[in-house]
Design a protein around this motif. Structure first.
Motif, short mmCIF file in Angstrom:
data_model
loop_
_atom_site.label_atom_id
_atom_site.label_comp_id
_atom_site.label_asym_id
_atom_site.label_seq_id
_atom_site.Cartn_x
_atom_site.Cartn_y
_atom_site.Cartn_z
N THR A 1 0.86 -1.17 0.00
CA THR A 1 0.00 0.00 0.00
C THR A 1 0.91 1.24 0.00
O THR A 1 1.86 1.29 0.76
CB THR A 1 -0.88 0.02 1.27
OG1 THR A 1 -1.66 -1.18 1.28
CG2 THR A 1 -1.79 1.24 1.29
N THR A 2 0.59 2.19 -0.88
CA THR A 2 1.37 3.43 -0.93
C THR A 2 0.80 4.42 0.08
O THR A 2 -0.42 4.61 0.14
CB THR A 2 1.28 4.05 -2.35
OG1 THR A 2 1.61 3.04 -3.29
CG2 THR A 2 2.23 5.23 -2.51
N VAL A 3 1.67 5.02 0.87
CA VAL A 3 1.24 6.01 1.86
C VAL A 3 1.87 7.35 1.50
O VAL A 3 3.07 7.45 1.27
CB VAL A 3 1.68 5.59 3.28
CG1 VAL A 3 1.36 6.67 4.30
CG2 VAL A 3 1.00 4.27 3.66
N LEU B 1 -3.16 9.95 2.30
CA LEU B 1 -3.39 9.70 0.88
C LEU B 1 -2.80 8.35 0.50
O LEU B 1 -1.76 7.94 1.03
CB LEU B 1 -2.76 10.82 0.05
CG LEU B 1 -3.33 12.22 0.34
CD1 LEU B 1 -2.34 13.31 -0.05
CD2 LEU B 1 -4.65 12.41 -0.39
N ARG B 2 -3.47 7.64 -0.43
CA ARG B 2 -3.06 6.27 -0.74
C ARG B 2 -2.73 6.02 -2.21
O ARG B 2 -2.45 4.90 -2.61
CB ARG B 2 -4.17 5.29 -0.31
CG ARG B 2 -4.35 5.18 1.20
CD ARG B 2 -3.16 4.49 1.88
NE ARG B 2 -3.28 4.51 3.33
CZ ARG B 2 -2.83 5.50 4.11
NH1 ARG B 2 -2.21 6.55 3.58
NH2 ARG B 2 -2.97 5.45 5.42
N SER B 3 -2.80 7.04 -3.05
CA SER B 3 -2.47 6.83 -4.47
C SER B 3 -2.18 8.18 -5.12
O SER B 3 -2.50 9.22 -4.54
CB SER B 3 -3.65 6.18 -5.20
OG SER B 3 -4.75 7.07 -5.21
N ASN C 1 5.86 13.20 0.34
CA ASN C 1 6.42 12.14 1.20
C ASN C 1 5.76 10.83 0.83
O ASN C 1 4.53 10.74 0.81
CB ASN C 1 6.14 12.46 2.67
CG ASN C 1 6.86 13.71 3.12
OD1 ASN C 1 8.01 13.65 3.55
ND2 ASN C 1 6.20 14.86 2.98
N VAL C 2 6.56 9.82 0.52
CA VAL C 2 6.01 8.53 0.10
C VAL C 2 6.68 7.39 0.86
O VAL C 2 7.89 7.39 1.05
CB VAL C 2 6.29 8.26 -1.41
CG1 VAL C 2 5.55 7.00 -1.87
CG2 VAL C 2 5.89 9.44 -2.26
N SER C 3 5.87 6.42 1.30
CA SER C 3 6.42 5.18 1.85
C SER C 3 5.52 4.03 1.44
O SER C 3 4.40 4.25 0.97
CB SER C 3 6.51 5.26 3.38
OG SER C 3 5.21 5.30 3.93
N TYR D 1 7.11 6.55 -9.71
CA TYR D 1 8.51 6.13 -9.71
C TYR D 1 8.94 5.63 -8.33
O TYR D 1 9.56 4.58 -8.19
CB TYR D 1 9.42 7.28 -10.15
CG TYR D 1 10.87 6.87 -10.19
CD1 TYR D 1 11.39 6.21 -11.30
CD2 TYR D 1 11.70 7.08 -9.10
CE1 TYR D 1 12.71 5.79 -11.32
CE2 TYR D 1 13.02 6.65 -9.10
CZ TYR D 1 13.52 6.01 -10.23
OH TYR D 1 14.81 5.59 -10.23
N GLU D 2 8.58 6.39 -7.29
CA GLU D 2 8.96 6.03 -5.92
C GLU D 2 8.35 4.70 -5.50
O GLU D 2 8.98 3.88 -4.84
CB GLU D 2 8.51 7.11 -4.94
CG GLU D 2 9.53 8.19 -4.69
CD GLU D 2 10.87 7.65 -4.21
OE1 GLU D 2 10.90 7.02 -3.14
OE2 GLU D 2 11.88 7.85 -4.91
N THR D 3 7.07 4.49 -5.87
CA THR D 3 6.38 3.26 -5.51
C THR D 3 7.16 2.06 -6.06
O THR D 3 7.41 1.08 -5.36
CB THR D 3 4.95 3.27 -6.08
OG1 THR D 3 4.31 4.46 -5.64
CG2 THR D 3 4.14 2.08 -5.61
#
Ligand code: ADP
Ligand code: MG
Ligand code: ZN
Length: 478
Positions: free
Chosen positions: A4-6, A157-159, A194-196, A226-228
């Motif tokens: 899951t992208t956060v 946010l998730r996407s 910010n992405v994790s 890209y980060e995902t």
């Protein structure tokens, strides 16, 4: 494994006040380098900052529009760092006591409505701009000290779609309340992303990467994608994840490492001693609240209710305040919201895009658009001719009635004149009658086309339809 992208966003919004945050220099965009400067924003020894009250009022206004609490006591802090674009060697910001906290913005997602929480909004100031030339690096301090607010979301946010929905909504609100131009191309709205990643079903957030200074929604979406992918690959290979700061490189379509956590700056935050604390009483807050206009989502709901347009159209029309006001006036005059929405979202938006203009720059009025719809509805001009009139209205700012005359677009509705055209067309194409007699009744449409062409689209189509049918029928029986 599925992840899951956060996502959490930090949005920097330049406020469109007349003067800077702590001095009376102009904030105007452009201008010769280093002409909008003074001892305060140049950080000269002994110069003292003064709080611009309008900045505080605008920060409060943004907070109220985003459902935040307003902190009654304001204090400013120094964020220390040494870099040529910051002449004081620190930025005046708010660390401990941000002006607004705990708000939310509602967005539409595929799973329905979702509240994205706002953690805080704080006031800060912009830095100067560096210009790298062959002769060396030059600095322009015109932008140093221009007021900013930073709006920080919770990691809700998730996407990339949700991130864009949030930014779209935020931009529309900030523009509607008039605190900022929110022009990403000019840098008055910039985003840190910010992405994790965390395993699907998990509730424990992963280690985030922060991607600095994105200046378009497209760049933000590409950076999320890209980060995902990059982080999923790193996790799959069992790499140890470290907090890092990256930047988006448009040319290679990648995020690139700037620094990792160990290299993080220590900003040595401490209270700004040159500015007094500031109390914000309820009266000030209420005075600001009274200046809040109808917000875009409320306006969109009203458009659906009062003018019967679709929720999607209402959402698009309320993205920009000037466009929404234009539609509101035109639809109220004409009572035909659908037609007005179609013109504005179709031809008008296309023309604006072609010239990189906004609805604020339209040279014709809502009444002119209404008059145009009337000319079409009454059959004075065809729909196709209407498009030509609109283009001329757009470029020349003239009234539609005058343009219909000067462009010679008035529709011909005189039946005798039109019948002569029909007869001429059928005389010249005897095969039409022959085909019709042989059962090819669709040939009538072809004959209508012939007449429309001969009259250069100026003939009233419904009259032509009827006249051609009658005349073909008559001749076929002879
Ligand atoms: P900093 O100022 O160091 O960047 P903040 O605490 O202000 O740190 O957080 C910045 C942003 O990071 C916020 O928008 C927050 O929602 C987001 N964030 C925090 N943790 C995560 C995470 N694990 N994944 C994604 N985003 C996160
Ligand atoms: Mg940050
Ligand atoms: Zn100044």
């Amino acid at each position: 494994m599925n992840y899951t992208t956060v996502i959490g966003l930090e949005c920097h919004v330049e406020l469109s006040t007349k003067t800077k945050a702590y001095c009376s220099c102009s904030t105007e965009f452009g201008g010769l380098p280093n002409t909008h400067v003074c001892p305060v924003c140049l950080g000269l020894p002994g110069a003292l900052p003064v709080i611009n009250k309008e900045v505080v009022s605008r920060a409060i206004k943004a907070g109220l529009a985003l459902n935040c609490n307003i902190t009654p006591y304001q204090r400013y802090d120094r964020k220390n760092y040494f870099y040529p674009d910051t002449p004081k060697n620190y930025q005046i910001t708010q660390q401990a006591l941000p002006i607004c906290t705990d708000g939310w913005v509602e967005i539409d997602t595929q799973q329905g409505k979702k509240k994205i929480r706002i953690e805080r909004i704080h006031m800060e100031e912009d830095a100067g701009k560096q210009l790298h030339t062959k002769a060396g690096t030059l600095v322009d301090y015109n932008r140093a000290g221009v007021p900013l607010i930073e709006i920080v979301t919770r990691p809700d946010l998730r996407s990339k779609e949700e991130a864009t929905a949030f930014m779209t909504k935020l931009r529309a609100i900030l523009q509607a309340i008039g605190v900022s131009d929110v022009r990403m191309e000019e840098g008055s709205l910039r985003v840190d992303l910010n992405v994790s990643l965390m395993p699907e079903g998990s509730e424990t957030f992963g280690v985030r990467a922060e991607i600095k200074n994105l200046n378009s929604f497209k760049a933000m979406e590409k950076a999320v994608a890209y980060e995902t992918q990059r982080q999923a690959q790193a996790l799959a290979q069992g790499e140890e994840m470290l907090e890092q700061t990256r930047r988006w490189d448009e040319a290679c379509g990648q995020t690139l490492l700037m620094r990792s956590k160990e290299m993080a700056n220590d900003y040595r935050y401490f209270p700004e001693g040159d500015l007094v604390g500031l109390a914000i009483d309820d009266e000030w807050i209420e005075r600001v609240r009274a200046t809040l206009p109808e917000l875009p989502h409320d306006q969109a709901e009203r458009f659906v209710r009062d003018y019967g347009i679709s929720a999607y159209d209402a959402m698009v029309l309320t993205q920009e305040r000037a466009m929404a006001q234009f539609f509101d006036e035109a639809a109220a005059l004409s009572g035909d919201g659908k037609a007005c929405a179609n013109w504005l979202m179709g031809d008008v938006s296309r023309l604006l895009n072609e010239e990189a203009k906004t609805a604020q720059e339209l040279t014709f009025t809502p009444k002119d658009l209404y008059d145009l719809t009337v000319l079409i509805a009454e059959g004075t001009i065809s729909n196709a001719a209407g498009k030509k009139v609109l283009e001329a209205m757009f470029h020349e700012g003239k009234k539609p009635q005058a343009l219909v005359e000067s462009l010679g677009l008035a529709q011909v509705s005189d039946e005798d004149e039109l019948l002569r055209e029909v007869q001429k067309a059928l005389d010249a194409n005897p095969k039409v009658i022959e085909d019709y007699r042989n059962g090819k009744t669709k040939i009538v449409g072809f004959a209508v086309g012939l007449v429309m062409k001969a009259t250069k689209g100026k003939a009233n189509p419904s009259i032509i339809n009827r006249l051609v049918s009658e005349e073909v029928e008559k001749r076929a029986r002879q």
